[in-house]
Design an enzyme around this catalytic site. Sequence first.
Site, PDB file in Angstrom:
ATOM      1  CB  THR A  37      -0.912   0.033   1.247  1.00 42.43           C
ATOM      2  OG1 THR A  37      -0.124  -0.290   2.389  1.00 42.43           O
ATOM      3  CG2 THR A  37      -2.054  -0.954   1.149  1.00 42.43           C
ATOM      4  CB  THR A  41       7.218   5.022   7.925  1.00 46.29           C
ATOM      5  OG1 THR A  41       8.322   4.449   7.248  1.00 46.29           O
ATOM      6  CG2 THR A  41       7.279   4.703   9.405  1.00 46.29           C
ATOM      7  CB  CYS A  42       3.583   8.688   7.603  1.00 45.85           C
ATOM      8  SG  CYS A  42       2.362   9.806   8.266  1.00 45.85           S
ATOM      9  CE  LYS A  51       0.441   9.964  16.796  1.00 48.29           C
ATOM     10  NZ  LYS A  51       1.821   9.744  16.339  1.00 48.29           N
ATOM     11  N   GLY A 179      14.192   3.534  25.409  1.00 50.30           N
ATOM     12  CA  GLY A 179      14.204   4.806  24.677  1.00 50.30           C
ATOM     13  C   GLY A 179      13.032   5.679  25.111  1.00 50.30           C
ATOM     14  CD  GLU A 202      16.454   8.528  26.961  1.00 44.29           C
ATOM     15  OE1 GLU A 202      15.606   8.120  26.164  1.00 44.29           O
ATOM     16  OE2 GLU A 202      17.601   8.882  26.603  1.00 44.29           O
ATOM     17  CB  VAL A 236      18.999  -2.027  27.593  1.00 43.36           C
ATOM     18  CG1 VAL A 236      18.792  -3.515  27.399  1.00 43.36           C
ATOM     19  CG2 VAL A 236      17.794  -1.389  28.255  1.00 43.36           C
ATOM     20  CB  ILE A 270      17.257   3.316  20.695  1.00 42.84           C
ATOM     21  CG1 ILE A 270      17.627   2.333  19.581  1.00 42.84           C
ATOM     22  CG2 ILE A 270      16.970   2.577  21.995  1.00 42.84           C
ATOM     23  CD1 ILE A 270      19.028   1.767  19.728  1.00 42.84           C
ATOM     24  CG  HIS A 443     -12.931  33.664  26.920  1.00 41.51           C
ATOM     25  ND1 HIS A 443     -11.936  33.230  27.767  1.00 41.51           N
ATOM     26  CD2 HIS A 443     -14.091  33.620  27.630  1.00 41.51           C
ATOM     27  CE1 HIS A 443     -12.465  32.945  28.950  1.00 41.51           C
ATOM     28  NE2 HIS A 443     -13.769  33.169  28.891  1.00 41.51           N
TER      29      HIS A 443
END
Length: 464
Positions: A37, A41-42, A51, A179, A202, A236, A270, A443
């Site tokens: 397809t 990556t996105c 998301k 990471g 991390e 690690v 990472i 507002h």
Amino acid sequence: MYDYDVIFIGAGPGGYVGAIRTAQLGLKTACVESRETLGGTCLNVGCIPSKALLHGSEKFEEAANGTLARYGVKLGKVELDLAVLQADKADAVKGLTGGIEFLFKKNKVDWLKGLGSFKDAHTVTVAGKDYTAKEVVIATGSSVTPLPGVEVDNDKGVIVDSTGALALSKVPEHLVVIGGGVIGLEMGSVWRRLGAKVTVVEFLDALLPGMDSDVRKEAAKIFKKQGMELKLGTKVTGASVKGKKATLTLEPAKGGAAETLEADCVLVAIGRRPNVAGLGLENIGLELNARGQIDTGHDFRTSVDGVRAIGDVIPGPMLAHKAEDEGIAVAEYIATGTGIVNHAVIPGVVYTNPEFAGVGLTEEQAKEQGEIKVGKFPMMANSRAKTNHEPDGFVKVIADAKTDRVLGVWAIASVAGTMIAEAALAMEFGATSEDIAYTCHAHPTHSEAVKEAAMAVTGKPIHI
Ligand code: FAD
Ligand code: NAD
């Protein structure tokens, strides 16, 4: 003389957007893509599926932890049907990747299916066939950086990368994320909300490298408060897998006694590295820089005539919108001789809750360039955030002390990703903090915090 005016290699946000714009500008265009397809990556294993899971898991958490009950929404026993959530994610991916196929047809971009490699600077071989073009644009993106000694096997599902972490069919009991960057915190948030205990290991002393240090400090407080365990300044050094369990060996980054940590899922996040293997770069004499990226000029030309590059494969932040803007610019450079990407104004957003967002310089970077003024406004004092029970976060505006020109804006808020767009626009137009402070903001909105932070640059916010 050539089959095409332009061939793009890779149909991610860089390649597909570039191909469509090139075709819109009247050039005969093809795009090579080896995935089943389009969208790279996105759309397939990045921005969009992550998301979808972030959104779905937020809804689950709101129901499960009593947030909805606070508003009088009465629920029975709240249960997770992970298969349904995964199907919703798959649906989002299918819809959007199919949409790109439609746009290719509409704009008459030919999809050359298969892996592309250079035979020479104007010839790309795809599935055994040669195609020629006046210009070839490399838009092959990036893949996860491997961690020696911690081998990813997405099929087994014990040690996974982001693609594996998006596809888990069971909520892990204990997820260890290696990471504390964007992927680790987004995917860690998804699985924590769905019920996993999450530990983030991390290497550095702070999360989210590249962001403003105030934001990074606040991030650690917020994620800890949400229940994540953070092991900062820790590396690690190895992993072993027995059946469905992994045992990790950890050491303080600065050296010291080792400890072990057990997990039923480990996410390696990472960083990512450019996709260049198999492209045949040796056939065109194109060399990589020390970080394995393809260097280009402002017009995205590489050192080889007729070959340009965009997106994750070149230096700069690995972000979909940066790749897209470079796709449009490279098309316009090729077709008209001019294109624009302002690399100084590329927003970055971490889509957790709250969201973490920024554009321009960090306070540390700005200070290195000269004298600055900083205005900060807490979300706790923003009427909309307060009403919505979203007290975490702040907006910070950094301006040049002499000219008042805005150099950077940072925000932590439930909708910081949306709020940062106005900051980017203001910076693109060369706004001063006074310009933002005297722009009327509706507002009650979270965005009023941007105005108040701008007012705070000269020490005059109203609501604190
Ligand atoms: P890619 O999207 O990687 O596309 C490159 C394409 O080229 C791929 O489809 C690949 O199959 C193809 N390809 C490679 N080599 C060849 C070849 N030789 N022949 C043919 N085809 C080839 N960014 C954001 O801005 N927002 C986000 O929310 C976000 N979330 C992310 C979440 C995750 C889990 C990950 C992993 C990344 C996320 N990113 C996000 C980063 C974003 O996905 C990348 O920055 C973006 O996709 C880069 O676009 P690109 O076009 O350069 O490359
Ligand atoms: P990252 O660079 O954001 O974070 C990687 C983290 O791993 C860093 O904090 C680094 O210090 C740490 N690290 C490196 N080696 C380590 C080790 N051996 N042990 C422990 N920690 C170690 O990379 P990522 O999270 O993998 O994301 C990759 C790219 O994808 C990013 O460049 C990002 O821009 C992009 N992305 C963007 C979004 C978004 O825009 N919302 C979402 C996901 C991914």
